[in-house]
Write a protein that holds these residues in place. Structure first.
Motif, PDB file in Angstrom:
ATOM      1  N   ASN A 130     117.200  17.465   5.108  1.00  0.00           N
ATOM      2  CA  ASN A 130     118.334  17.379   5.913  1.00  0.00           C
ATOM      3  C   ASN A 130     118.017  17.986   7.287  1.00  0.00           C
ATOM      4  N   ASN A 131     117.008  18.939   7.701  1.00  0.00           N
ATOM      5  CA  ASN A 131     116.855  19.737   8.855  1.00  0.00           C
ATOM      6  C   ASN A 131     116.439  18.961  10.106  1.00  0.00           C
ATOM      7  N   ILE A 132     116.086  17.644  10.149  1.00  0.00           N
ATOM      8  CA  ILE A 132     115.700  16.918  11.343  1.00  0.00           C
ATOM      9  C   ILE A 132     116.702  16.365  11.899  1.00  0.00           C
ATOM     10  N   TRP A 133     118.109  16.422  11.504  1.00  0.00           N
ATOM     11  CA  TRP A 133     119.046  15.706  12.276  1.00  0.00           C
ATOM     12  C   TRP A 133     119.393  16.576  13.578  1.00  0.00           C
ATOM     13  N   ASN A 134     119.550  15.529  14.671  1.00  0.00           N
ATOM     14  CA  ASN A 134     119.973  15.889  15.916  1.00  0.00           C
ATOM     15  C   ASN A 134     120.536  14.688  16.583  1.00  0.00           C
ATOM     16  N   LYS A 135     121.127  15.116  17.750  1.00  0.00           N
ATOM     17  CA  LYS A 135     122.005  14.187  18.432  1.00  0.00           C
ATOM     18  C   LYS A 135     121.098  12.851  18.752  1.00  0.00           C
ATOM     19  N   ASN A 136     119.863  13.078  18.997  1.00  0.00           N
ATOM     20  CA  ASN A 136     119.127  11.514  19.347  1.00  0.00           C
ATOM     21  C   ASN A 136     118.988  10.765  18.089  1.00  0.00           C
ATOM     22  N   MET A 137     118.918  11.317  17.030  1.00  0.00           N
ATOM     23  CA  MET A 137     118.969  10.533  15.913  1.00  0.00           C
ATOM     24  C   MET A 137     120.235   9.811  15.574  1.00  0.00           C
ATOM     25  N   VAL A 138     121.208  10.518  15.745  1.00  0.00           N
ATOM     26  CA  VAL A 138     122.633   9.898  15.717  1.00  0.00           C
ATOM     27  C   VAL A 138     122.726   8.695  16.590  1.00  0.00           C
ATOM     28  N   LYS A 139     122.363   8.997  17.800  1.00  0.00           N
ATOM     29  CA  LYS A 139     122.380   7.876  18.801  1.00  0.00           C
ATOM     30  C   LYS A 139     121.560   6.826  18.627  1.00  0.00           C
ATOM     31  N   ARG A 140     120.458   6.873  17.771  1.00  0.00           N
ATOM     32  CA  ARG A 140     119.597   5.759  17.638  1.00  0.00           C
ATOM     33  C   ARG A 140     120.326   4.911  16.491  1.00  0.00           C
ATOM     34  N   ILE A 141     121.138   5.829  15.544  1.00  0.00           N
ATOM     35  CA  ILE A 141     121.667   4.985  14.491  1.00  0.00           C
ATOM     36  C   ILE A 141     122.937   4.337  15.154  1.00  0.00           C
ATOM     37  N   LEU A 142     123.698   4.856  16.076  1.00  0.00           N
ATOM     38  CA  LEU A 142     124.627   4.194  16.770  1.00  0.00           C
ATOM     39  C   LEU A 142     124.345   2.769  17.356  1.00  0.00           C
ATOM     40  N   GLU A 143     123.163   2.723  17.932  1.00  0.00           N
ATOM     41  CA  GLU A 143     122.568   1.608  18.808  1.00  0.00           C
ATOM     42  C   GLU A 143     121.972   0.625  17.912  1.00  0.00           C
ATOM     43  N   ASN A 144     121.700   0.929  16.665  1.00  0.00           N
ATOM     44  CA  ASN A 144     120.567  -0.105  16.070  1.00  0.00           C
ATOM     45  C   ASN A 144     121.552  -1.325  15.395  1.00  0.00           C
ATOM     46  N   GLU A 145     121.040  -2.455  15.917  1.00  0.00           N
ATOM     47  CA  GLU A 145     121.757  -3.575  15.569  1.00  0.00           C
ATOM     48  C   GLU A 145     121.516  -4.173  14.215  1.00  0.00           C
ATOM     49  N   LYS A 146     120.558  -3.537  13.669  1.00  0.00           N
ATOM     50  CA  LYS A 146     120.122  -3.940  12.073  1.00  0.00           C
ATOM     51  C   LYS A 146     121.526  -3.626  11.117  1.00  0.00           C
ATOM     52  N   TYR A 147     122.231  -2.657  11.533  1.00  0.00           N
ATOM     53  CA  TYR A 147     123.565  -2.407  10.914  1.00  0.00           C
ATOM     54  C   TYR A 147     124.259  -3.565  10.555  1.00  0.00           C
ATOM     55  N   ILE A 148     124.427  -4.349  11.734  1.00  0.00           N
ATOM     56  CA  ILE A 148     125.443  -5.543  11.926  1.00  0.00           C
ATOM     57  C   ILE A 148     124.575  -6.743  11.301  1.00  0.00           C
ATOM     58  N   GLY A 149     123.593  -6.533  10.666  1.00  0.00           N
ATOM     59  CA  GLY A 149     122.861  -7.870   9.904  1.00  0.00           C
ATOM     60  C   GLY A 149     121.597  -8.504  10.819  1.00  0.00           C
ATOM     61  N   GLU A 150     121.348  -8.049  11.956  1.00  0.00           N
ATOM     62  CA  GLU A 150     120.334  -8.414  12.545  1.00  0.00           C
ATOM     63  C   GLU A 150     118.873  -8.593  12.136  1.00  0.00           C
ATOM     64  N   GLU A 151     118.184  -9.332  12.215  1.00  0.00           N
ATOM     65  CA  GLU A 151     116.693  -9.341  11.731  1.00  0.00           C
ATOM     66  C   GLU A 151     116.685  -9.427  10.220  1.00  0.00           C
ATOM     67  N   ASN A 152     117.805 -10.070   9.566  1.00  0.00           N
ATOM     68  CA  ASN A 152     117.758 -10.358   8.182  1.00  0.00           C
ATOM     69  C   ASN A 152     118.032  -9.142   7.408  1.00  0.00           C
ATOM     70  N   TYR A 153     118.588  -7.999   8.065  1.00  0.00           N
ATOM     71  CA  TYR A 153     118.700  -6.592   7.291  1.00  0.00           C
ATOM     72  C   TYR A 153     120.304  -6.708   6.762  1.00  0.00           C
ATOM     73  N   PRO A 154     120.587  -6.364   5.626  1.00  0.00           N
ATOM     74  CA  PRO A 154     121.810  -6.681   4.922  1.00  0.00           C
ATOM     75  C   PRO A 154     122.782  -5.621   5.865  1.00  0.00           C
ATOM     76  N   LYS A 155     123.909  -6.224   6.054  1.00  0.00           N
ATOM     77  CA  LYS A 155     125.122  -5.661   6.981  1.00  0.00           C
ATOM     78  C   LYS A 155     125.521  -4.463   6.341  1.00  0.00           C
ATOM     79  N   ILE A 156     125.750  -3.408   6.972  1.00  0.00           N
ATOM     80  CA  ILE A 156     126.342  -2.041   6.746  1.00  0.00           C
ATOM     81  C   ILE A 156     127.522  -1.821   7.293  1.00  0.00           C
ATOM     82  N   ILE A 157     127.599  -2.216   8.707  1.00  0.00           N
ATOM     83  CA  ILE A 157     128.583  -1.861   9.529  1.00  0.00           C
ATOM     84  C   ILE A 157     129.171  -3.190   9.935  1.00  0.00           C
TER      85      ILE A 157
END
Length: 309
Positions: free
Chosen positions: A59-86
């Motif tokens: 849990n020590n590697i968390w930083n704001k850039n990692m959070v930013k990448r998560i917010l920008e990742n369209e896979k979380y809405i089901g893109e590229e055949n990923y299950p939808k989380i958001i």
């Protein structure tokens, strides 16, 4: 032990298929919720650490850039055949907010860029840094690790006020920029005096060695030249006087005037601000900090002090 992550945070591989990872997916949802509720990227990263949410086995590697990448990742809405989380609406709201925040960042103005280039800590000589932006009040400070930080806040308006005051002062009183020095001076050294005496002795001989005497005279001329000093301050003062001659009192800082007239601005930890002009003359102005107004400025004894730098 760290895992070699090949799929985004929030997912896992099971029987060769990408599936939602229960704990991580809840963390992803929490990240979007926190961001939409107003938390910054850094605050969210700290929250992830404090709640022992693991990423790649720690849990020590968390930083704001990692959070930013998560917010920008369209896979979380089901893109590229990923299950939808958001949900799409949540994802696009979060990214729209992020774009608004990014566009709202106040770029430092040309005026402040010019001031920053010239401004240094008078204690260590390190160039001052301007800290702050659209989410934090700005302040100027010395970030040299071998020096100490300012105890109180120096703001844009403090520096602007002092610089404007000093420029208006020299416009109204150009005589303050007079360095009172000659363009050139000659001070003979002890060696020059000895050489002169030696040449006098040689020329008084009945049998003068003219070749040797000529060499010694040329050597004396070089020695005298080395004892001459040239001072360009009077010429630079004349240049300053010409620049300021037709200037009216300023309501705001003239950037071109600042760049052409000022060579350095120094701020001390005691809030004395000194502006050095191109001819080496400095005008001292003291920033006064009061409880009523952090941005008030004044000159010592209601007048700026000039000293020949």
């Amino acid at each position: 032990m760290k895992k070699n992550r090949t799929i985004p945070f929030g997912y896992m591989m099971k029987n060769g298929e990408i599936e939602i990872e229960p704990v991580e997916s809840k963390a992803v949802q929490e990240i979007f919720k926190l961001y939409l509720d107003g938390s910054s990227l850094l605050t969210i990263a700290v929250y992830m650490k404090s709640n022992d949410i693991s990423y790649n086995g720690t849990n020590n590697i968390w930083n704001k850039n990692m959070v930013k990448r998560i917010l920008e990742n369209e896979k979380y809405i089901g893109e590229e055949n990923y299950p939808k989380i958001i949900e799409d609406e949540i994802f696009f709201r979060a990214n729209a907010k992020k774009k608004v925040r990014a566009s709202a960042v106040v770029e430092i103005s040309e005026e402040l860029q010019a001031i920053r280039t010239l401004t240094h800590c008078s204690e260590c000589g390190h160039r001052l840094s301007r800290i702050g932006g659209n989410t934090r009040p700005e302040k100027w400070n010395c970030k040299n690790p071998d020096c100490s930080k300012f105890e109180y806040r120096i703001t844009d308006n403090m520096l602007r006020g002092v610089i404007l005051n000093v420029l208006n002062t020299v416009i109204a009183n150009p005589e303050m920029l007079e360095p009172d020095m000659e363009i050139s001076s000659y001070t003979p050294s002890l060696e020059v005096t000895r050489q002169q005496n030696e040449i006098s002795r040689m020329t008084e001989l009945s049998d003068v060695d003219f070749d040797k005497a000529k060499d010694e005279i040329l050597h004396l001329a070089q020695m005298k030249y080395d004892c001459c000093t040239y001072n360009d301050k009077p010429l630079k003062t004349e240049c300053l006087t010409n620049i300021l001659a037709d200037k009216q009192q300023l309501n705001m800082i003239d950037i071109d005037l600042l760049k052409s007239c000022v060579s350095r601005i120094e701020v001390s930890h005691f809030y004395t601000i000194e502006i050095e002009f191109i001819n080496g003359v400095t005008i001292k102005n003291v920033t006064e900090r009061t409880e009523k107004n952090d941005n008030s400025t004044k000159c010592d004894d209601n007048s700026c002090q000039s000293s020949d730098g």
